[in-house]
Design a protein around this motif. Structure first.
Motif: not given
Length: 620
Positions: A451-470
């Motif tokens: 659900x977070x990534x679904x919201x993030x995809x709608x934001x202008x900063x999404x494609x200029x972001x590196x997500x690190x998940x652990x």
């Protein structure tokens, strides 16, 4: 010996023998309760257990020995004997029952509890809710404690303590001194040069059974009131040391790649939970990211993950770095480095402010802002124990990212897949329950990330972001045996996902990777000119090592090999890829590999201990 002293000695040793027997019963119960996580019991475990039990009881009862046998007519007074009767019972039964705490908690951390855990340092606000859930979810543990209180009492009160009047002579003092001497020897664990230590359990229990050899009172006593003091070892000269391992790394680039950075640390999201129907979102994301198949945590508790990921400091002590005396060391952390390069920084944790000292460490680490339960704004979503449910807190997080100055670096630590594994009522029955208590909450955490990534995809900063998940650490209830070894119990997912950047390859990387590699990797990815002290390595490096620490054993993976080292000597060498259960010790056959790996881990320990102890984790 006078009649009075004889009576007192017999009385004390009867009481001492009774509590000693109950310690053996506790160990037997611990073994059967956690047998699926332990190696079979053998005579060495039995002998070691006796030694550590006598050490704990000798220390705890030294004063009682003195009070029982010190010569004087006061010994015949009924009030004095009643004081001894009740105080001996209450003190010893309290420490005995600490063993029961680890019946369950051992599943989470793989070792006996320390003083810091027993006193819940950094978790004061959560105690009422967590205690209530502990009693409800693990009702049999308080039941065991109550039965111990009751059965011990029934037997204990049968020991006659009505001391008759008698004369006292000089022999009483000599015998008293002798008995106190015996208790001192027991308390230090024998006549060896140094008192017995936690690490000494490894000579009796092997890699998996040190917790079985130890008892919780001994572990608590040894860590009580002490700051972590690292031993400065000298395996190599300074020039030799840097040739084997040098923690100083320099990164040089012509221009910075100012991507936003989102670091997500997911509670208890061990590698073993993936690809079994519980985590469809993470499974899919792993196939579309730079995914490290052989990734490892650098600690076994949540509080270890933060300094590992943002400061590149592994947890190589019996006390966590955040709560140790070194927590205020000067460290060149991700938020400090990125702030110097124009980034806005913030740390998010949905639990009570103050939980696990994350807010304090976020301040020390240099974050601009901290957002906890107190700062949360959104629909009511308190889980009744820890803080805000993951779904709502992650949505709050996405909203705040929208407000931040760009570029930003933020870290968020989730909470919902922590015991007691509570999920919102509206989702009861929606997620698969799996075959362990934690699995439903893992599925909920995965859904919250989706659900977070679904919201993030709608934001202008999404494609200029590196997500690190652990994950912070592995799940507490692995079912397959290969997840229970000193290799498997550290396996976590780590992935880099950059939706707007084709230069970051989408692939499954086989090279060994760890949480402390995140900082130097981001230096390389963001092309930041800097010089740092790091105990990890970049994702672009050819190096292939992982180091972590558990129960006084350094675990070192290099390629396919795993080395267990107790700080002085090697305990085992295994090919963990072909021998995942670590059954075939290669110490006597792979001598060249053994020598290379021993040299590296010795250099690594020497460098770490010296720099942490002397506050040299930055470049002048």
């Amino acid at each position: 010996m006078s009649k009075l002293l004889s009576q007192n000695c017999i009385l004390f040793f009867k009481r001492f023998a009774l509590i000693f027997i109950f310690y053996q019963v506790c160990r037997i119960g611990f073994y059967f309760y956690n047998s699926h996580l332990l190696d079979p019991w053998d005579w060495k475990v039995f002998i070691g257990g006796l030694r550590f039990d006598l050490a704990a009881l000798g220390f705890l009862n030294m004063a009682f020995a003195l009070l029982h046998i010190f010569p004087g007519k006061f010994q015949t007074r009924a009030g004095y004997q009643q004081f001894l009767f009740y105080s001996f019972y209450l003190v010893n039964i309290f420490f005995l029952c600490l063993n029961y705490v680890d019946y369950e908690y051992f599943k989470f951390i793989g070792r006996r509890s320390s003083y810091a855990f027993i006193t819940a340092t950094g978790m004061e606000q959560e105690i009422p809710g967590l205690l209530k859930n502990f009693i409800v979810d693990y009702w049999w543990i308080p039941l065991f404690m109550f039965l111990s209180f009751f059965i011990f009492w029934l037997i204990y009160r049968k020991i006659d303590y009505k001391i008759k009047r008698s004369y006292i002579n000089v022999k009483d003092i000599i015998i008293a001194i002798l008995v106190i001497g015996i208790m001192l020897v027991l308390g230090r664990g024998g006549l060896q040069h140094k008192p017995i230590r936690l690490v000494d359990a490894s000579q009796y229990g092997g890699l998996k059974n040190t917790a079985l050899v130890l008892n919780t009172p001994f572990s608590v006593i040894k860590t009580m009131g002490k700051s972590e003091v690292l031993e400065e070892v000298q395996f190599f000269t300074d020039s030799e040391l840097n040739k084997v391992f040098n923690p100083i790394q320099e990164f040089k680039y012509d221009s910075i790649n100012k991507k936003n950075v989102v670091l997500l640390i997911v509670e208890s999201f061990g590698r073993e939970t993936m690809h079994r129907g519980l985590t469809p979102f993470m499974d899919s994301l792993a196939q579309n990211s730079h995914f490290f198949e052989n990734a490892f945590a650098n600690g076994k508790v949540s509080i270890d993950a933060v300094p590992s990921a943002i400061s590149s400091i592994p947890s190589l002590m019996n006390r966590t770095f955040i709560s140790s005396s070194y927590a205020l060391n000067d460290v060149y952390t991700l938020p400090k480095i990125l702030k110097e390069n124009g980034y806005h920084t913030a740390f998010f944790h949905g639990a009570f402010n103050g939980s696990q000292n994350f807010d304090q460490y976020a301040n020390v680490a240099g974050f601009d802002e901290y957002y906890g339960k107190n700062e949360y704004q959104g629909p009511e979503a308190f889980d009744g124990a820890w803080g805000i449910f993951d779904e709502e807190f992650l949505q709050f997080y996405a909203k705040k990212l929208d407000e931040f100055k760009k570029p930003f670096f933020t870290t968020l630590f989730t909470i919902s897949s922590h015991n007691p594994y509570t999920i919102p009522e509206k989702y009861k029955g929606k997620f698969p329950k799996g075959n362990a208590d934690i699995h439903e909450s893992i599925a909920y955490a995965d859904y919250s990330l989706k659900k977070f990534f679904e919201t993030a995809k709608t934001k202008e900063w999404y494609n200029n972001t590196i997500f690190v998940i652990t994950a912070d650490h592995t799940c507490s209830e692995p079912k397959e045996d290969h997840w229970k070894t000193n290799v498997g119990k550290f396996r976590v997912p780590i992935l880099f996902f950059a939706p707007g950047d084709e230069s970051l390859s989408i692939e499954k990387v086989e090279k060994n990777f760890q949480q402390i590699d995140i900082l130097p990797s981001l230096m390389d990815y963001l092309q930041i000119n800097t010089k740092i002290v790091t105990y990890g390595k970049s994702y672009k490096s050819e190096q292939d090592f992982v180091v972590n620490y558990l129960d006084n054993i350094y675990n070192y993976e290099k390629g396919d090999y795993y080395l267990a080292f107790d700080g002085k000597k090697t305990l085992g060498l295994y090919n963990w890829k072909t021998d995942p259960l670590l059954k075939n010790n290669l110490m006597n056959t792979e001598l060249e590999v053994l020598k290379q790996m021993e040299d590296f881990i010795k250099a690594y320990i020497q460098s770490f201990n010296f720099r942490v102890k002397n506050n040299q984790l930055t470049i002048d």
